[in-house]
Design an enzyme around this catalytic site. Sequence first.
Site, PDB file in Angstrom:
ATOM      1  N   GLY A   1      -1.651  13.636   0.437  1.00 12.54           N
ATOM      2  CA  GLY A   1      -0.363  13.435  -0.227  1.00 12.54           C
ATOM      3  C   GLY A   1       0.138  14.598  -1.061  1.00 12.54           C
ATOM      4  O   GLY A   1       1.052  14.440  -1.861  1.00 12.54           O
TER       5      GLY A   1
ATOM      6  N   GLN B   1       1.327  16.817   5.764  1.00  9.88           N
ATOM      7  CA  GLN B   1       1.986  15.858   6.650  1.00  9.88           C
ATOM      8  C   GLN B   1       2.588  16.514   7.885  1.00  9.88           C
ATOM      9  O   GLN B   1       2.567  15.929   8.967  1.00  9.88           O
ATOM     10  CB  GLN B   1       3.085  15.122   5.875  1.00  9.88           C
TER      11      GLN B   1
ATOM     12  N   VAL C   1       0.632   8.594  -0.899  1.00  9.50           N
ATOM     13  CA  VAL C   1       1.624   8.676   0.173  1.00  9.50           C
ATOM     14  C   VAL C   1       2.570   7.486   0.078  1.00  9.50           C
ATOM     15  O   VAL C   1       2.118   6.351  -0.120  1.00  9.50           O
ATOM     16  CB  VAL C   1       0.894   8.640   1.537  1.00  9.50           C
TER      17      VAL C   1
ATOM     18  N   ALA D   1      10.028   5.370   2.528  1.00  8.30           N
ATOM     19  CA  ALA D   1      10.984   4.388   3.041  1.00  8.30           C
ATOM     20  C   ALA D   1      12.240   5.173   3.381  1.00  8.30           C
ATOM     21  O   ALA D   1      12.504   6.220   2.775  1.00  8.30           O
ATOM     22  CB  ALA D   1      11.281   3.322   1.992  1.00  8.30           C
TER      23      ALA D   1
ATOM     24  N   TYR E   1      14.809   0.254  -6.114  1.00  8.27           N
ATOM     25  CA  TYR E   1      13.482   0.525  -5.527  1.00  8.27           C
ATOM     26  C   TYR E   1      13.284  -0.328  -4.260  1.00  8.27           C
ATOM     27  O   TYR E   1      12.584   0.053  -3.331  1.00  8.27           O
ATOM     28  CB  TYR E   1      12.381   0.281  -6.564  1.00  8.27           C
TER      29      TYR E   1
ATOM     30  N   LYS F   1       4.880  -1.681  -2.194  1.00  9.92           N
ATOM     31  CA  LYS F   1       3.886  -1.443  -3.255  1.00  9.92           C
ATOM     32  C   LYS F   1       3.160  -2.741  -3.628  1.00  9.92           C
ATOM     33  O   LYS F   1       1.984  -2.709  -3.984  1.00  9.92           O
ATOM     34  CB  LYS F   1       4.541  -0.826  -4.492  1.00  9.92           C
TER      35      LYS F   1
ATOM     36  N   ILE G   1       7.959  10.116 -12.447  1.00  7.32           N
ATOM     37  CA  ILE G   1       7.710  11.554 -12.590  1.00  7.32           C
ATOM     38  C   ILE G   1       8.600  12.288 -11.602  1.00  7.32           C
ATOM     39  O   ILE G   1       8.763  11.841 -10.461  1.00  7.32           O
ATOM     40  CB  ILE G   1       6.226  11.894 -12.291  1.00  7.32           C
ATOM     41  N   ARG G   2       9.159  13.419 -12.021  1.00  4.60           N
ATOM     42  CA  ARG G   2      10.039  14.198 -11.141  1.00  4.60           C
ATOM     43  C   ARG G   2       9.211  14.953 -10.094  1.00  4.60           C
ATOM     44  O   ARG G   2       8.707  16.024 -10.335  1.00  4.60           O
ATOM     45  CB  ARG G   2      10.884  15.146 -11.982  1.00  4.60           C
ATOM     46  N   THR G   3       9.085  14.363  -8.905  1.00  4.53           N
ATOM     47  CA  THR G   3       8.374  14.996  -7.786  1.00  4.53           C
ATOM     48  C   THR G   3       9.354  15.138  -6.626  1.00  4.53           C
ATOM     49  O   THR G   3      10.508  14.726  -6.733  1.00  4.53           O
ATOM     50  CB  THR G   3       7.198  14.120  -7.328  1.00  4.53           C
TER      51      THR G   3
ATOM     52  N   ALA H   1       9.370  13.393  -3.900  1.00  2.00           N
ATOM     53  CA  ALA H   1       9.770  12.038  -3.522  1.00  2.00           C
ATOM     54  C   ALA H   1      10.869  11.526  -4.453  1.00  2.00           C
ATOM     55  O   ALA H   1      11.778  10.815  -4.032  1.00  2.00           O
ATOM     56  CB  ALA H   1       8.578  11.090  -3.544  1.00  2.00           C
TER      57      ALA H   1
HETATM   58  P1  NAD Z   1       5.456  13.653  -3.270  1.00  2.00           P
HETATM   59  O1  NAD Z   1       6.678  13.759  -2.430  1.00  2.00           O
HETATM   60  O2  NAD Z   1       4.972  14.874  -3.899  1.00  2.00           O
HETATM   61  O3  NAD Z   1       4.273  12.978  -2.451  1.00  2.00           O
HETATM   62  C1  NAD Z   1       4.488  12.037  -1.435  1.00  2.00           C
HETATM   63  C2  NAD Z   1       3.630  12.477  -0.281  1.00  2.00           C
HETATM   64  O4  NAD Z   1       3.674  11.518   0.771  1.00  2.00           O
HETATM   65  C3  NAD Z   1       4.067  13.829   0.317  1.00  2.00           C
HETATM   66  O5  NAD Z   1       3.015  14.739   0.247  1.00  2.00           O
HETATM   67  C4  NAD Z   1       4.404  13.477   1.745  1.00  2.00           C
HETATM   68  O6  NAD Z   1       4.072  14.513   2.644  1.00  2.00           O
HETATM   69  C5  NAD Z   1       3.522  12.265   1.949  1.00  2.00           C
HETATM   70  N1  NAD Z   1       3.903  11.464   3.115  1.00  2.00           N
HETATM   71  C6  NAD Z   1       5.044  10.758   3.351  1.00  2.00           C
HETATM   72  N2  NAD Z   1       5.016  10.215   4.583  1.00  2.00           N
HETATM   73  C7  NAD Z   1       3.819  10.573   5.132  1.00  2.00           C
HETATM   74  C8  NAD Z   1       3.196  10.353   6.393  1.00  2.00           C
HETATM   75  N3  NAD Z   1       3.795   9.641   7.367  1.00  2.00           N
HETATM   76  N4  NAD Z   1       1.963  10.874   6.610  1.00  2.00           N
HETATM   77  C9  NAD Z   1       1.349  11.612   5.657  1.00  2.00           C
HETATM   78  N5  NAD Z   1       1.887  11.862   4.446  1.00  2.00           N
HETATM   79  C10 NAD Z   1       3.111  11.357   4.201  1.00  2.00           C
HETATM   80  O7  NAD Z   1       5.794  12.514  -4.364  1.00  2.00           O
HETATM   81  P2  NAD Z   1       4.845  11.796  -5.434  1.00  2.00           P
HETATM   82  O8  NAD Z   1       5.782  11.251  -6.454  1.00  2.00           O
HETATM   83  O9  NAD Z   1       3.738  12.670  -5.832  1.00  2.00           O
HETATM   84  O10 NAD Z   1       4.290  10.539  -4.609  1.00  2.00           O
HETATM   85  C11 NAD Z   1       2.908  10.275  -4.448  1.00  2.00           C
HETATM   86  C12 NAD Z   1       2.620   8.803  -4.647  1.00  2.00           C
HETATM   87  O11 NAD Z   1       2.872   8.457  -5.997  1.00  2.00           O
HETATM   88  C13 NAD Z   1       3.465   7.847  -3.813  1.00  2.00           C
HETATM   89  O12 NAD Z   1       2.656   6.777  -3.362  1.00  2.00           O
HETATM   90  C14 NAD Z   1       4.475   7.332  -4.812  1.00  2.00           C
HETATM   91  O13 NAD Z   1       4.959   6.063  -4.447  1.00  2.00           O
HETATM   92  C15 NAD Z   1       3.615   7.273  -6.040  1.00  2.00           C
HETATM   93  N6  NAD Z   1       4.331   7.184  -7.316  1.00  2.00           N
HETATM   94  C16 NAD Z   1       5.288   8.105  -7.637  1.00  2.00           C
HETATM   95  C17 NAD Z   1       5.959   8.002  -8.847  1.00  2.00           C
HETATM   96  C18 NAD Z   1       7.041   8.991  -9.222  1.00  2.00           C
HETATM   97  O14 NAD Z   1       7.888   8.650 -10.050  1.00  2.00           O
HETATM   98  N7  NAD Z   1       7.057  10.190  -8.682  1.00  2.00           N
HETATM   99  C19 NAD Z   1       5.627   6.975  -9.741  1.00  2.00           C
HETATM  100  C20 NAD Z   1       4.630   6.056  -9.385  1.00  2.00           C
HETATM  101  C21 NAD Z   1       3.993   6.179  -8.170  1.00  2.00           C
HETATM  102  O1  0WE Z   2       7.467   5.575  -4.959  1.00  2.00           O
HETATM  103  C1  0WE Z   2       8.381   6.235  -5.375  1.00  2.00           C
HETATM  104  C2  0WE Z   2       9.322   6.942  -4.409  1.00  2.00           C
HETATM  105  C3  0WE Z   2       8.810   6.965  -3.015  1.00  2.00           C
HETATM  106  C4  0WE Z   2       9.816   7.389  -1.986  1.00  2.00           C
HETATM  107  C5  0WE Z   2      10.767   8.367  -2.194  1.00  2.00           C
HETATM  108  C6  0WE Z   2      11.644   8.716  -1.171  1.00  2.00           C
HETATM  109  C7  0WE Z   2      12.746   9.719  -1.354  1.00  2.00           C
HETATM  110  C8  0WE Z   2      13.174  10.367  -0.056  1.00  2.00           C
HETATM  111  C9  0WE Z   2       9.757   6.779  -0.759  1.00  2.00           C
HETATM  112  N1  0WE Z   2      10.598   7.094   0.253  1.00  2.00           N
HETATM  113  C10 0WE Z   2      11.513   8.056   0.068  1.00  2.00           C
HETATM  114  N2  0WE Z   2      12.355   8.357   1.108  1.00  2.00           N
HETATM  115  C11 0WE Z   2      13.189   9.418   1.091  1.00  2.00           C
HETATM  116  O2  0WE Z   2      13.932   9.642   2.061  1.00  2.00           O
HETATM  117  N3  0WE Z   2       8.578   6.308  -6.744  1.00  2.00           N
HETATM  118  C12 0WE Z   2       7.774   5.487  -7.601  1.00  2.00           C
HETATM  119  C13 0WE Z   2       9.625   7.137  -7.380  1.00  2.00           C
HETATM  120  C14 0WE Z   2      10.842   6.290  -7.535  1.00  2.00           C
HETATM  121  O3  0WE Z   2      11.685   6.084  -6.506  1.00  2.00           O
HETATM  122  C15 0WE Z   2      12.691   5.222  -6.948  1.00  2.00           C
HETATM  123  C16 0WE Z   2      12.429   4.873  -8.269  1.00  2.00           C
HETATM  124  C17 0WE Z   2      11.251   5.548  -8.653  1.00  2.00           C
HETATM  125  C18 0WE Z   2      10.558   5.477  -9.971  1.00  2.00           C
HETATM  126  C19 0WE Z   2      13.773   4.695  -6.263  1.00  2.00           C
HETATM  127  C20 0WE Z   2      14.644   3.848  -6.916  1.00  2.00           C
HETATM  128  C21 0WE Z   2      14.405   3.485  -8.241  1.00  2.00           C
HETATM  129  C22 0WE Z   2      13.295   4.001  -8.927  1.00  2.00           C
END
Ligand code: NAD
Ligand code: 0WE
Length: 258
Positions: free
Chosen positions: A13, A40, A92, A95, A157, A164, A193-195, A197
């Site tokens: 991830g 990925q 990972v 959506a 969401y 989830k 967190i600003r990532t 995704a």
């Molecule tokens: P990120 O974009 O850095 O990481 C998401 C990862 O998922 C990427 O590396 C992407 O390549 C991978 N991915 C997506 N589809 C895939 C596939 N088919 N096969 C393999 N890899 C795939 O974003 P992040 O915020 O670090 O997200 C990591 C995890 O943390 C996710 O499960 C997300 O739901 C969770 N999360 C994020 C937040 C947030 O606010 N950023 C908060 C809580 C939980």
């Molecule tokens: O799990 C997530 C986001 C995961 C995610 C992000 C994307 C963006 C690009 C899954 N699928 C996609 N598909 C894309 O095409 N989070 C916890 C971060 C997040 O996402 C939100 C949040 C929060 C927090 C979406 C709506 C409201 C709050």
Amino acid sequence: MGFLTGKKALIVGIANNKSIAYGIAKQMVAQGAELALTFQSDKLQGRVEKIAEELGCKMVLPLDVTSEYQIQDVFTALDSAWDGLDILVHSVAFAPREELEGRMIESSTREGFAMAHDISAYSLTALTKAGHKMLAKANGAVLTLSYLGAERAVPNYNVMGIAKASLEATVRYLAADLGQDNIRVNAVSAGPIRTLAAAGIKDFRSMLDKAAKATPLRRNVTIEEVGNTAAFLCSDLASGITGEITYVDGGYNITASA
Ligand code: NAD
Ligand code: 0WE
């Protein structure tokens, strides 16, 4: 000596150095772990290889979690390099972007539901299944990343919240099943967190600011903080913890104002 000295960890991830999985990788290396990383797609390969070099990691493998073949290949490669697998990190989620905004009733599709659940929830079972033998050998630990939207209806969401919820239930069912093999399964529920995704989400900046104000610690959390808790949960320090969802959200989830 770090509390993960000698441990072998597969981290799935990392997209870039903002990824939560990167924060986890960094803290695990700081505690003495040796890593294997996956990317990925070709688009992400270069960035992940650069991070691997920075973290002194020699194994970098392609992995799209929707491919059973690639999942098999990853564990075949790990099995020939390592004696067992101490740690599996699943970070990972996906959506279709159109389904992460607006009304559920309008944006939901059967295809989007299936894709979100396959990539964001089932993939944890798929990876754990493929890694079962290696994890059992090492009394391993599995960790995934969740979000409060699993339990509360967070605006926009939508289908990710449902996926989830399935992921968190998967943690409990896998933990109940794998306890007999001395494998632990846990999740960290992180605050926003600003990532990468999150960059795809409308108005994420204002969401972060609003969350910070409503959080007991009055700020957002960092990938280093999530990384430290992840490292702890995957270490022998957490040998009594399994099937648990641990919040790293500055306390947001306990409040009524939020
Ligand atoms: P990120 O974009 O850095 O990481 C998401 C990862 O998922 C990427 O590396 C992407 O390549 C991978 N991915 C997506 N589809 C895939 C596939 N088919 N096969 C393999 N890899 C795939 O974003 P992040 O915020 O670090 O997200 C990591 C995890 O943390 C996710 O499960 C997300 O739901 C969770 N999360 C994020 C937040 C947030 O606010 N950023 C908060 C809580 C939980
Ligand atoms: O799990 C997530 C986001 C995961 C995610 C992000 C994307 C963006 C690009 C899954 N699928 C996609 N598909 C894309 O095409 N989070 C916890 C971060 C997040 O996402 C939100 C949040 C929060 C927090 C979406 C709506 C409201 C709050």
